[in-house]
Design a protein around this motif. Structure first.
Motif, PDB file in Angstrom:
ATOM      1  N   CYS A  21      -4.036  -7.748   8.082  1.00  0.00           N
ATOM      2  CA  CYS A  21      -4.105  -8.976   7.770  1.00  0.00           C
ATOM      3  C   CYS A  21      -3.202  -9.883   8.264  1.00  0.00           C
ATOM      4  O   CYS A  21      -2.017  -9.182   8.744  1.00  0.00           O
ATOM      5  N   ASN A  56      -1.012 -11.599   7.202  1.00  0.00           N
ATOM      6  CA  ASN A  56       0.094 -11.634   6.450  1.00  0.00           C
ATOM      7  C   ASN A  56       1.073 -10.147   6.411  1.00  0.00           C
ATOM      8  O   ASN A  56       2.085 -10.320   5.849  1.00  0.00           O
ATOM      9  N   ARG A  57       0.492  -9.540   7.217  1.00  0.00           N
ATOM     10  CA  ARG A  57       1.144  -7.885   7.315  1.00  0.00           C
ATOM     11  C   ARG A  57       1.567  -7.883   9.014  1.00  0.00           C
ATOM     12  O   ARG A  57       2.458  -7.269   9.133  1.00  0.00           O
ATOM     13  N   TYR A 107       2.452  -8.782  -4.294  1.00  0.00           N
ATOM     14  CA  TYR A 107       1.618  -7.878  -5.640  1.00  0.00           C
ATOM     15  C   TYR A 107       0.995  -6.566  -4.764  1.00  0.00           C
ATOM     16  O   TYR A 107       0.289  -5.914  -5.319  1.00  0.00           O
ATOM     17  N   CYS A 108       0.740  -6.824  -3.258  1.00  0.00           N
ATOM     18  CA  CYS A 108      -0.288  -5.975  -2.585  1.00  0.00           C
ATOM     19  C   CYS A 108      -0.172  -4.723  -2.331  1.00  0.00           C
ATOM     20  O   CYS A 108       1.067  -4.474  -1.720  1.00  0.00           O
ATOM     21  N   THR A 152      -8.218  -7.416   5.173  1.00  0.00           N
ATOM     22  CA  THR A 152      -9.076  -8.811   5.450  1.00  0.00           C
ATOM     23  C   THR A 152     -10.038  -8.510   6.451  1.00  0.00           C
ATOM     24  O   THR A 152     -10.079  -8.374   7.570  1.00  0.00           O
ATOM     25  N   ARG A 177      -9.851 -13.706   3.286  1.00  0.00           N
ATOM     26  CA  ARG A 177      -8.800 -14.775   3.125  1.00  0.00           C
ATOM     27  C   ARG A 177      -9.473 -15.887   3.348  1.00  0.00           C
ATOM     28  O   ARG A 177     -10.135 -15.955   4.476  1.00  0.00           O
ATOM     29  N   ARG A 233       1.506 -15.836   0.075  1.00  0.00           N
ATOM     30  CA  ARG A 233      -0.141 -15.973   0.521  1.00  0.00           C
ATOM     31  C   ARG A 233      -0.086 -16.251   1.960  1.00  0.00           C
ATOM     32  O   ARG A 233      -1.073 -15.886   2.686  1.00  0.00           O
TER      33      ARG A 233
HETATM   34  S1  SF4 Z   1      -3.414  -9.118  -0.623  1.00  0.00           S
HETATM   35 FE1  SF4 Z   1      -4.790  -9.187   1.098  1.00  0.00          FE
HETATM   36  S2  SF4 Z   1      -3.996 -11.004   2.257  1.00  0.00           S
HETATM   37 FE2  SF4 Z   1      -2.306 -10.263   1.002  1.00  0.00          FE
HETATM   38  S3  SF4 Z   1      -1.024  -8.744   2.039  1.00  0.00           S
HETATM   39 FE3  SF4 Z   1      -2.769  -7.579   0.866  1.00  0.00          FE
HETATM   40  S4  SF4 Z   1      -4.353  -7.406   2.197  1.00  0.00           S
HETATM   41 FE4  SF4 Z   1      -3.104  -9.041   3.047  1.00  0.00          FE
END
Ligand code: SF4
Length: 312
Positions: free
Chosen positions: A31, A33-34, A45-46, A90, A120, A160
């Motif tokens: 994703c 974000n990673r 939190y992921c 994602t 997302r 996020r």
């Molecule tokens: S919750 Fe979804 S968007 Fe956020 S880090 Fe985890 S996989 Fe990526």
């Protein structure tokens, strides 16, 4: 006896005339974000290991994940039909043509009646929405957006990488296109008061969603949030308090929204807090008993579609 909330399992049973369960696959997505496009380290939190079942691992092919997963779910839950759930990370974060091929491959398996795709709000565009629109003419399709919170202060805290405006734009693009829309939210963030959390019921009721998954905040091992919590613990929902809160939340939620999940399940080996020490079934039973005891139901205090519109 009729339930006091709009149950996902009942909805599916009525729609397909038999027991339908989701079977998860992990197709090796990441994703933004990673992978560094937006951030590294992910949402605080992921930890995908905490919610993706063991048969769904990207090191196995789609074929192996689906055959093992369906076999397991058939035996455990007596499921007759399946929705393939593109769950981990994602699942629209890739080339549109390859995505469509992948969704179609999943649909080619015997017993599969549809797909559900978790994503997302900033990872969809018109080309991808058109894929779901096409597929929805042939089978059941649900697109699930991780909203998590309707407050920008919380989205920022969670890292996020998008604001609530992005969520509203994604729903605007997706509404009325022939497929179902789902939403995930988290209750219990330390950035929000209980009243702000409750107000989310009005806000999500104003979105064009068919289905909601409600998660109470869990502190999961291996996450940035776990490190924050170790240094400075904050209050999480205790079991009794959550029963009271979720009943109040359901009362304000639109009665038309199907509730697929009321709370988070994290494997004990990965969970730091809260320690409710109750099984999934016990918590469901606790919520149903609380609704019964108060002689109330989902939507009893629903303020109407025009209510809501929290400005981030
Ligand atoms: S919750 Fe979804 S968007 Fe956020 S880090 Fe985890 S996989 Fe990526």
């Amino acid at each position: 006896m009729k339930r006091r909330y709009n149950s996902y399992h009942d909805y599916m049973k009525e729609k397909f005339g038999c027991r339908v369960n989701k079977v998860s696959v992990d197709m090796g997505f990441t994703c933004p974000n990673r992978d560094g496009s937006l951030a590294r380290g992910g949402c605080v939190y992921c930890n995908n290991d905490s919610f993706v079942p063991p048969y769904a691992r990207a090191r196995y092919s789609m074929h192996d994940q689906l055959t093992d997963g369906m076999d397991y779910i058939r035996k455990r839950f007596k499921a007759e039909k399946f929705i393939v759930y593109f769950q981990a990370y994602t699942n629209t974060y890739g080339d549109a043509r390859e995505l469509e091929n992948m969704y179609r491959e999943a649909l080619s398996y015997d017993g599969v009646v549809g797909i559900a795709v978790g994503t997302r709000s900033d990872c969809v565009d018109e080309e991808k929405i058109e894929i779901f629109e096409r597929l929805a003419k042939e089978c059941y399709v649900s697109l699930e957006y991780g909203i998590e919170s309707v407050y920008d202060k919380s989205l920022e805290f969670m890292n996020r990488g998008h604001d609530y405006g992005s969520v509203l734009r994604a729903f605007e693009m997706s509404r009325g296109r022939g497929f179902e829309l789902g939403a995930h939210i988290i209750l219990g963030l330390p950035t929000e008061t209980r009243e702000e959390m409750l107000a989310m019921a009005d806000e999500v009721s104003s979105l064009p969603i068919n289905c909601i998954k409600i998660h109470n905040l869990h502190i999961v091992k291996g996450t940035p949030l776990a490190r924050m919590y170790m240094v400075a613990p904050f209050e999480l929902f205790g079991y009794e308090e959550y029963l009271d809160f979720i009943v109040r939340f359901l009362e304000k939620l639109s009665p038309d929204i199907i509730v697929e999940r009321f709370f988070t399940d994290t494997p004990r080996s990965l969970l730091i807090a809260p320690g409710w020490d109750r099984s999934h079934i016990e918590v469901i039973k606790g919520i149903e008993e609380e609704l019964e005891k108060r002689d109330t139901c989902q939507g009893r205090l629903y303020a109407g579609a025009a209510h809501g519109r929290i400005a981030g």
